[in-house]
Scaffold this active site. Structure first.
Site, PDB file in Angstrom:
ATOM      1  N   SER A   1       0.310   6.046  -6.595  1.00  0.00           N
ATOM      2  CA  SER A   1       0.366   5.361  -5.308  1.00  0.00           C
ATOM      3  C   SER A   1       1.306   6.113  -4.361  1.00  0.00           C
ATOM      4  O   SER A   1       1.135   7.312  -4.162  1.00  0.00           O
ATOM      5  CB  SER A   1       0.786   3.904  -5.521  1.00  0.00           C
ATOM      6  OG  SER A   1       0.565   3.132  -4.379  1.00  0.00           O
TER       7      SER A   1
ATOM      8  N   HIS B   1      -6.242  -0.363  -8.717  1.00  0.00           N
ATOM      9  CA  HIS B   1      -5.083   0.475  -8.385  1.00  0.00           C
ATOM     10  C   HIS B   1      -4.020   0.310  -9.463  1.00  0.00           C
ATOM     11  O   HIS B   1      -3.283  -0.685  -9.485  1.00  0.00           O
ATOM     12  CB  HIS B   1      -4.554   0.021  -7.019  1.00  0.00           C
ATOM     13  CG  HIS B   1      -3.486   0.896  -6.438  1.00  0.00           C
ATOM     14  ND1 HIS B   1      -3.758   2.124  -5.878  1.00  0.00           N
ATOM     15  CD2 HIS B   1      -2.154   0.705  -6.315  1.00  0.00           C
ATOM     16  CE1 HIS B   1      -2.631   2.647  -5.413  1.00  0.00           C
ATOM     17  NE2 HIS B   1      -1.639   1.809  -5.674  1.00  0.00           N
TER      18      HIS B   1
END
Length: 422
Positions: free
Chosen positions: A262, A403
């Site tokens: 991320s 994610h």
């Protein structure tokens, strides 16, 4: 009455505009037409035909553009003032590993900064390659090891992890073990090192509490417009860990792979671009400001990321809010700055905010620079099927799921590192 109606219409109009700006585009048919800059053509239009031309002319001008306009430049040098081994054991992970907890200290302008590297190394007589990556909630959260020290640094609250009042406690030990396949790394002959990123620069819109403050003079409260935001500060910290690894007799500093997920995947790419000592770079779900192309304006965009996280990039980056076409670079060129060293870009099928197709395209279009070095990039411009990795010097996969960082991701990274780095 007329004034009231006018104000109401004004509010409605700008409310609609604001909502439209915040609503992300997930429709491929609405991706604007764009032309990617050629990584092998200089800003003045000259074609780059050799490694020498790339290294002497094109690479420096791309790197400088990123430093001045996107991530920001570091305003000076700062070496390690002292190294303190806080704790060490030869009986970690059931006796298969050595554990070290090493604090690095820095001093400048009567200010100081300290951060701790947690290191696990397989027991061997040889120096070992190492995966290096930041963690989000403290070193003690990535393992069940009760001997890992708990950071006293500021942390974002997360009640589900038992984190309140911005303080870490025993309650959060081991809450992120799912993201770190430490035993798999050890069994494959790799060491692992991690740092809590908030010790280098707390992830808040306040650049007076991290490493940047050590460089401030007089009454300065924030970096200059072309100077480092948090991503560049975190990248700086990774390079200082490399400085230490070069001193550690148990670590093969020529084989350190920098990893990030991320926002920290953005950081790993920027660290790898700036510091060529890193042997390889892994970007996991890094999205906007990472591997994904800006000009696609898909999912998170420059305007959105600067509104949500104004401290991550330099202030000059705000000049490109809702104006991606003005950028004379795109993220395939950030990835190309890693060449000829191996780089792995990974996406998640359900992580549309990070634009998986844009991440793939970033990796694919970095290929010509790798080919200049005789290395193999991604050969096909079609994104591969889910869970079917492409393993070359430039590697890529899109996996099922959201994610996150999973065992599937780490299995690919370890296999790739065994082939290209170990």
């Amino acid at each position: 009455m007329i004034r009231t109606v006018f104000l109401l219409l004004f509010a409605i109009f700008f409310g609609v505009v604001a909502e439209a700006q915040w609503k992300p585009n997930y429709d491929e048919s609405k991706v604007p037409e764009f032309k990617l800059p050629d990584p092998l053509k200089t800003f003045s239009g000259k074609k780059v035909r050799s490694v020498k031309q790339w290294e002497k002319k094109r690479r420096p001008e791309i790197l400088d553009y990123y430093q001045q306009n996107i991530y920001g430049e570091v305003p000076g040098k700062l070496a390690i003032s002292s190294v303190d081994v806080l704790e060490e054991s030869s009986n970690a992970y059931g006796g298969k590993a050595i554990r070290k907890q090493v604090e690095l200290s820095f001093e400048k302008n009567k200010q100081s900064l300290h951060f701790t590297i947690l290191i696990y190394l397989p027991k061997t007589d040889k120096k070992v390659p190492v995966f290096l990556g930041y963690n989000f909630y403290g070193n003690h959260t990535i393992t069940d090891d009760v001997n890992v020290l708990i950071s006293t640094a500021w942390v974002d609250n997360n009640p589900s992890f038992g984190i309140v009042n911005h303080q870490l406690t025993e309650q959060s030990r081991g809450v992120r073990t799912n993201r770190w396949a430490i035993e798999k790394m050890l069994d494959a002959g790799f060491g692992f090192a991690t740092i809590y990123y908030g010790e280098v620069d707390p992830d808040t819109n306040d650049l007076t509490d991290g490493v940047q403050r050590l460089f401030y003079v007089d009454d300065q409260q924030q970096p200059a417009d072309n100077e480092w935001g948090s991503i560049a500060a975190w990248a700086w910290g990774l390079s200082r860990a490399m400085d230490y690894f070069e001193q550690d007799e148990d670590i093969d500093a020529s084989k350190v792979i920098v990893f990030g997920h991320s926002r920290l995947g953005k950081t790993s790419l920027w660290a790898g671009a700036n510091d060529q000592r890193f042997a390889g770079v892994i970007s996991n779900n890094s999205g906007c400001g990472g591997a994904a192309l800006f000009k696609r304006q898909f999912g998170e965009t420059i305007w959105r990321i600067n509104r949500s996280f104004p401290h991550w990039f330099c202030d000059n980056f705000k000049n490109f809010n809702n104006d991606e076409k003005k950028l004379v670079v795109d993220q395939h060129e950030l990835i190309a700055l890693v060449a000829p060293r191996p780089v792995y870009v990974a996406s998640a099928e359900e992580d549309q905010w990070a634009d998986p197709k844009g991440e793939f395209m970033g990796a694919y279009y970095a290929g010509p620079v790798y080919e200049l070095y005789g290395k193999k990039g991604i050969q096909n411009d079609t994104q591969p099927p889910v869970n079917k990795p492409i393993i070359n010097t430039v590697a890529y996969h899109i996996r099922s799921g959201v994610h996150d960082v999973t065992d599937f991701d780490w299995e690919q990274y370890i296999n790739w590192a065994q082939k290209f780095i170990q």
